[in-house]
Motif scaffolding. Structure first.
Motif, PDB file in Angstrom:
ATOM      1  N   ILE A  52       1.015  -1.264   0.028  1.00 38.84           N
ATOM      2  CA  ILE A  52      -0.137   0.058   0.032  1.00 38.84           C
ATOM      3  C   ILE A  52       0.854   1.264  -0.034  1.00 38.84           C
ATOM      4  O   ILE A  52       0.821   2.105  -0.653  1.00 38.84           O
ATOM      5  CB  ILE A  52      -1.043  -0.018   1.341  1.00 38.84           C
ATOM      6  CG1 ILE A  52      -1.996  -1.124   1.090  1.00 38.84           C
ATOM      7  CG2 ILE A  52      -1.671   1.376   1.162  1.00 38.84           C
ATOM      8  CD1 ILE A  52      -2.634  -1.431   2.303  1.00 38.84           C
ATOM      9  N   ARG A  53       1.887   1.261   0.763  1.00 39.09           N
ATOM     10  CA  ARG A  53       2.764   2.521   1.102  1.00 39.09           C
ATOM     11  C   ARG A  53       3.622   2.586  -0.369  1.00 39.09           C
ATOM     12  O   ARG A  53       3.662   3.791  -0.850  1.00 39.09           O
ATOM     13  CB  ARG A  53       3.808   2.428   2.242  1.00 39.09           C
ATOM     14  CG  ARG A  53       4.700   3.359   2.410  1.00 39.09           C
ATOM     15  CD  ARG A  53       5.506   3.267   3.567  1.00 39.09           C
ATOM     16  NE  ARG A  53       6.528   2.033   3.318  1.00 39.09           N
ATOM     17  CZ  ARG A  53       6.250   0.952   3.850  1.00 39.09           C
ATOM     18  NH1 ARG A  53       5.366   0.585   4.586  1.00 39.09           N
ATOM     19  NH2 ARG A  53       7.662   0.084   3.507  1.00 39.09           N
ATOM     20  N   ARG A  54       4.042   1.506  -1.023  1.00 33.88           N
ATOM     21  CA  ARG A  54       5.070   1.791  -2.076  1.00 33.88           C
ATOM     22  C   ARG A  54       4.001   2.062  -3.270  1.00 33.88           C
ATOM     23  O   ARG A  54       4.671   2.890  -4.016  1.00 33.88           O
ATOM     24  CB  ARG A  54       5.901   0.416  -2.102  1.00 33.88           C
ATOM     25  CG  ARG A  54       6.870   0.271  -1.497  1.00 33.88           C
ATOM     26  CD  ARG A  54       7.430  -1.141  -1.703  1.00 33.88           C
ATOM     27  NE  ARG A  54       8.787  -1.694  -0.875  1.00 33.88           N
ATOM     28  CZ  ARG A  54       9.170  -2.636  -0.560  1.00 33.88           C
ATOM     29  NH1 ARG A  54       8.998  -3.722  -1.583  1.00 33.88           N
ATOM     30  NH2 ARG A  54      10.293  -2.775   0.032  1.00 33.88           N
ATOM     31  N   TYR A  55       3.001   1.412  -3.197  1.00 32.79           N
ATOM     32  CA  TYR A  55       2.153   1.626  -4.413  1.00 32.79           C
ATOM     33  C   TYR A  55       1.491   3.187  -4.688  1.00 32.79           C
ATOM     34  O   TYR A  55       1.280   3.694  -5.426  1.00 32.79           O
ATOM     35  CB  TYR A  55       1.092   0.788  -4.663  1.00 32.79           C
ATOM     36  CG  TYR A  55      -0.101   1.138  -6.019  1.00 32.79           C
ATOM     37  CD1 TYR A  55       0.534   0.508  -7.202  1.00 32.79           C
ATOM     38  CD2 TYR A  55      -1.041   1.313  -5.816  1.00 32.79           C
ATOM     39  CE1 TYR A  55      -0.213   0.465  -8.303  1.00 32.79           C
ATOM     40  CE2 TYR A  55      -1.883   1.389  -6.929  1.00 32.79           C
ATOM     41  CZ  TYR A  55      -1.516   1.329  -8.217  1.00 32.79           C
ATOM     42  OH  TYR A  55      -2.343   1.292  -9.357  1.00 32.79           O
ATOM     43  N   ALA A  56       1.206   3.759  -3.561  1.00 34.23           N
ATOM     44  CA  ALA A  56       0.739   5.168  -3.062  1.00 34.23           C
ATOM     45  C   ALA A  56       1.589   5.967  -3.610  1.00 34.23           C
ATOM     46  O   ALA A  56       1.395   6.939  -4.358  1.00 34.23           O
ATOM     47  CB  ALA A  56       0.406   5.355  -1.715  1.00 34.23           C
ATOM     48  N   GLU A  57       2.898   5.683  -3.315  1.00 35.82           N
ATOM     49  CA  GLU A  57       4.205   6.798  -3.756  1.00 35.82           C
ATOM     50  C   GLU A  57       4.177   6.621  -5.686  1.00 35.82           C
ATOM     51  O   GLU A  57       4.191   7.612  -6.082  1.00 35.82           O
ATOM     52  CB  GLU A  57       5.589   6.216  -3.335  1.00 35.82           C
ATOM     53  CG  GLU A  57       5.478   6.308  -1.776  1.00 35.82           C
ATOM     54  CD  GLU A  57       6.973   5.878  -1.188  1.00 35.82           C
ATOM     55  OE1 GLU A  57       7.422   5.290  -1.941  1.00 35.82           O
ATOM     56  OE2 GLU A  57       7.014   6.084   0.012  1.00 35.82           O
ATOM     57  N   MET A  58       4.099   5.285  -5.879  1.00 36.69           N
ATOM     58  CA  MET A  58       3.966   5.423  -7.430  1.00 36.69           C
ATOM     59  C   MET A  58       2.803   6.066  -8.006  1.00 36.69           C
ATOM     60  O   MET A  58       3.108   6.746  -9.076  1.00 36.69           O
ATOM     61  CB  MET A  58       3.872   3.792  -7.927  1.00 36.69           C
ATOM     62  CG  MET A  58       5.402   3.056  -7.398  1.00 36.69           C
ATOM     63  SD  MET A  58       4.821   1.269  -7.542  1.00 36.69           S
ATOM     64  CE  MET A  58       6.109   0.274  -6.590  1.00 36.69           C
ATOM     65  N   GLU A  59       1.934   5.881  -7.318  1.00 38.33           N
ATOM     66  CA  GLU A  59       0.437   6.531  -7.938  1.00 38.33           C
ATOM     67  C   GLU A  59       0.713   7.907  -7.818  1.00 38.33           C
ATOM     68  O   GLU A  59      -0.092   8.650  -8.819  1.00 38.33           O
ATOM     69  CB  GLU A  59      -0.637   5.892  -7.031  1.00 38.33           C
ATOM     70  CG  GLU A  59      -2.089   5.991  -7.645  1.00 38.33           C
ATOM     71  CD  GLU A  59      -2.955   5.503  -6.440  1.00 38.33           C
ATOM     72  OE1 GLU A  59      -3.897   4.729  -7.123  1.00 38.33           O
ATOM     73  OE2 GLU A  59      -3.018   5.876  -5.305  1.00 38.33           O
ATOM     74  N   HIS A  60       1.172   8.471  -6.750  1.00 39.94           N
ATOM     75  CA  HIS A  60       1.270   9.725  -6.636  1.00 39.94           C
ATOM     76  C   HIS A  60       1.981  10.627  -7.710  1.00 39.94           C
ATOM     77  O   HIS A  60       1.837  11.549  -8.304  1.00 39.94           O
ATOM     78  CB  HIS A  60       1.435  10.117  -5.209  1.00 39.94           C
ATOM     79  CG  HIS A  60       1.837  11.604  -4.967  1.00 39.94           C
ATOM     80  ND1 HIS A  60       3.356  12.249  -5.225  1.00 39.94           N
ATOM     81  CD2 HIS A  60       1.122  12.651  -4.499  1.00 39.94           C
ATOM     82  CE1 HIS A  60       3.111  13.388  -4.771  1.00 39.94           C
ATOM     83  NE2 HIS A  60       1.661  13.881  -4.635  1.00 39.94           N
ATOM     84  N   ASP A  61       3.342   9.808  -7.784  1.00 45.05           N
ATOM     85  CA  ASP A  61       4.212  10.593  -8.943  1.00 45.05           C
ATOM     86  C   ASP A  61       3.549  10.477 -10.285  1.00 45.05           C
ATOM     87  O   ASP A  61       3.890  11.212 -11.247  1.00 45.05           O
ATOM     88  CB  ASP A  61       5.581   9.624  -8.732  1.00 45.05           C
ATOM     89  CG  ASP A  61       6.236   9.890  -7.566  1.00 45.05           C
ATOM     90  OD1 ASP A  61       5.764  10.867  -7.031  1.00 45.05           O
ATOM     91  OD2 ASP A  61       7.264   8.816  -7.203  1.00 45.05           O
ATOM     92  N   ALA A  62       2.836   9.229 -10.557  1.00 43.37           N
ATOM     93  CA  ALA A  62       2.437   9.125 -11.794  1.00 43.37           C
ATOM     94  C   ALA A  62       1.173  10.164 -12.291  1.00 43.37           C
ATOM     95  O   ALA A  62       1.141  10.657 -13.337  1.00 43.37           O
ATOM     96  CB  ALA A  62       1.658   7.560 -12.294  1.00 43.37           C
ATOM     97  N   ALA A  63       0.372  10.452 -11.120  1.00 46.29           N
ATOM     98  CA  ALA A  63      -0.608  11.583 -11.035  1.00 46.29           C
ATOM     99  C   ALA A  63       0.084  12.744 -11.321  1.00 46.29           C
ATOM    100  O   ALA A  63      -0.596  13.696 -12.316  1.00 46.29           O
ATOM    101  CB  ALA A  63      -1.683  11.542 -10.226  1.00 46.29           C
ATOM    102  N   LYS A  64       1.185  13.292 -10.804  1.00 46.91           N
ATOM    103  CA  LYS A  64       1.889  14.469 -10.716  1.00 46.91           C
ATOM    104  C   LYS A  64       2.480  14.616 -12.141  1.00 46.91           C
ATOM    105  O   LYS A  64       2.378  15.770 -12.588  1.00 46.91           O
ATOM    106  CB  LYS A  64       2.846  14.476  -9.711  1.00 46.91           C
ATOM    107  CG  LYS A  64       3.728  15.954  -9.617  1.00 46.91           C
ATOM    108  CD  LYS A  64       4.523  15.695  -8.200  1.00 46.91           C
ATOM    109  CE  LYS A  64       5.640  14.764  -8.757  1.00 46.91           C
ATOM    110  NZ  LYS A  64       6.746  15.086  -7.470  1.00 46.91           N
ATOM    111  N   ASN A  65       2.813  13.615 -12.707  1.00 46.94           N
ATOM    112  CA  ASN A  65       3.354  13.761 -14.229  1.00 46.94           C
ATOM    113  C   ASN A  65       2.558  13.164 -14.988  1.00 46.94           C
ATOM    114  O   ASN A  65       3.198  12.773 -16.234  1.00 46.94           O
ATOM    115  CB  ASN A  65       4.743  12.783 -14.110  1.00 46.94           C
ATOM    116  CG  ASN A  65       5.785  13.144 -13.101  1.00 46.94           C
ATOM    117  OD1 ASN A  65       6.359  14.531 -13.009  1.00 46.94           O
ATOM    118  ND2 ASN A  65       6.394  12.559 -12.199  1.00 46.94           N
ATOM    119  N   ALA A  66       1.085  13.201 -14.989  1.00 42.75           N
ATOM    120  CA  ALA A  66       0.301  12.879 -15.906  1.00 42.75           C
ATOM    121  C   ALA A  66       0.602  13.564 -17.250  1.00 42.75           C
ATOM    122  O   ALA A  66       0.895  14.926 -17.414  1.00 42.75           O
ATOM    123  CB  ALA A  66      -1.277  13.120 -15.367  1.00 42.75           C
ATOM    124  N   CYS A  67       0.153  12.900 -18.408  1.00 39.85           N
ATOM    125  CA  CYS A  67       0.248  13.406 -19.725  1.00 39.85           C
ATOM    126  C   CYS A  67      -0.919  14.151 -20.099  1.00 39.85           C
ATOM    127  O   CYS A  67      -2.357  13.437 -19.905  1.00 39.85           O
ATOM    128  CB  CYS A  67       0.631  12.293 -20.617  1.00 39.85           C
ATOM    129  SG  CYS A  67       2.170  11.448 -19.981  1.00 39.85           S
TER     130      CYS A  67
END
Length: 340
Positions: free
Chosen positions: A152-167
């Motif tokens: 949960i913790r690791r995936y939340a970090e990946m998800e947050h970064d992916a949304a911040k760098n959304a295309c």
């Protein structure tokens, strides 16, 4: 990419109907079957037009409320197909994340005051759901629900970064945003795998991954993908999908990240399962009423699922067992058990 030669009924079950029926109509079909195929394609076109209308108004409402949404799943994935209008999608999925979740839910209620609402706005729910003009709209707090705290913790970090760098993403005349390609490829695979774990996967989900890779392989960061998969114990699972896509769907193995044929036997077994062969027999049993008996019953059910998955990914099956035991213990001693 090449679609499997499925029967009419299999195409409907696998979500492939509108994708393959137009080509079959061009090649000629029996009159009765021709009418049925045309009806399926027409219904898909009409439903998509309605969903695009709801998506447009929902997106505008969220942006006006100061929310930065990210388009998920069907609507965004359709744009990767050669004919986007053929890729069937059944609802509107929008990711907003935990910090924007309540503001987004409020904006949707204001935008669709007459909408039917089915989910409460809880911080432990995956999404908030309403039916606007006959279309299901899901506002996602998270994209995937995981059990292990570390996952949960690791995936939340990946998800947050992916949304911040959304295309930026264009869909018709709409300017939208989608997850950056490396995370999106992993997420689409995880969503398909989530369905496979519950014996509810379709072949169309496999093709979603393949078409995304075909269009975005130049922007998928293989090193980061490898690290993220390893962190979530999903490397074996990813390799299964890559093998099936290369061997059965025609994806070029040179653009399939982390492709290997060492998983061939397990991947072929999975391919048969995706087609409906060797599907687990559903044995519906009511959970016991006693709380302790119910806990034991639930744990046995989930450990049984892990045993089934061992035939495809032994590594993930072991991870499932650890997650089930840890998650069960955490829930057992949690102070707030309203979710029970």
């Amino acid at each position: 990419m090449i679609f499997p030669d499925c029967t009419y009924e299999q195409c409907l079950l696998q979500g492939l109907g509108p994708l393959v029926f137009p080509d079959r109509l061009e090649r000629g079909a029996e009159p009765a079957m021709r009418v049925q195929m045309m009806q399926v394609c027409m219904q898909n076109m009409q439903h998509q037009a309605q969903m695009e209308h709801v998506l447009r108004l929902s997106w505008q409402a969220l942006v006006q409320a100061g929310v930065q949404p990210v388009l998920m799943k069907g609507a965004g994935l359709a744009q990767y197909y050669p004919s986007p209008d053929r890729r069937q999608w059944n609802d509107v999925d929008i990711y907003v994340g935990p910090t924007q979740y309540h503001a987004a839910c409020a904006a949707m209620r204001e935008a669709w005051p007459e909408a039917l609402r089915f989910d409460e706005e809880k911080d432990y729910y995956k999404h908030y759901n309403l039916i606007a003009d006959g279309v299901s709209v899901e506002i996602h707090r998270v994209t995937i629900l995981l059990n292990h705290p570390r996952d949960i913790r690791r995936y939340a970090e990946m998800e947050h970064d992916a949304a911040k760098n959304a295309c930026q993403w264009r869909m018709g005349d709409m300017e939208l945003r989608v997850f950056e390609p490396t995370f999106n490829a992993m997420y689409v695979m995880m969503h398909a795998w989530e369905h496979f774990l519950t014996a509810g996967a379709t072949i169309r989900q496999l093709y979603d991954i393949g078409y995304l890779i075909e269009k975005e392989h130049g922007r998928i960061h293989t090193g980061r993908l490898k690290r993220n998969l390893r962190a979530l114990r999903l490397t074996e699972v990813w390799q299964l999908y890559m093998y099936i896509l290369v061997q059965h769907a025609g994806l070029d193995k040179h653009i399939a990240p982390l492709y290997t044929d060492t998983c061939a036997e397990r991947a072929e077994r999975m391919w048969k399962a995706l087609q409906g062969e060797n599907a687990p027999v559903s044995q519906k049993q009511a959970a016991p009423q006693n709380r302790w008996a119910r806990k034991i019953w639930t744990m046995r059910q989930r450990l049984g699922e892990a045993k089934r998955i061992q035939a495809y990914s032994p590594a993930y099956a072991r991870h499932m067992c650890a997650s089930v035991l840890l998650h069960g213990a955490l829930r057992l001693f949690a102070k707030d058990r309203k979710w029970e």
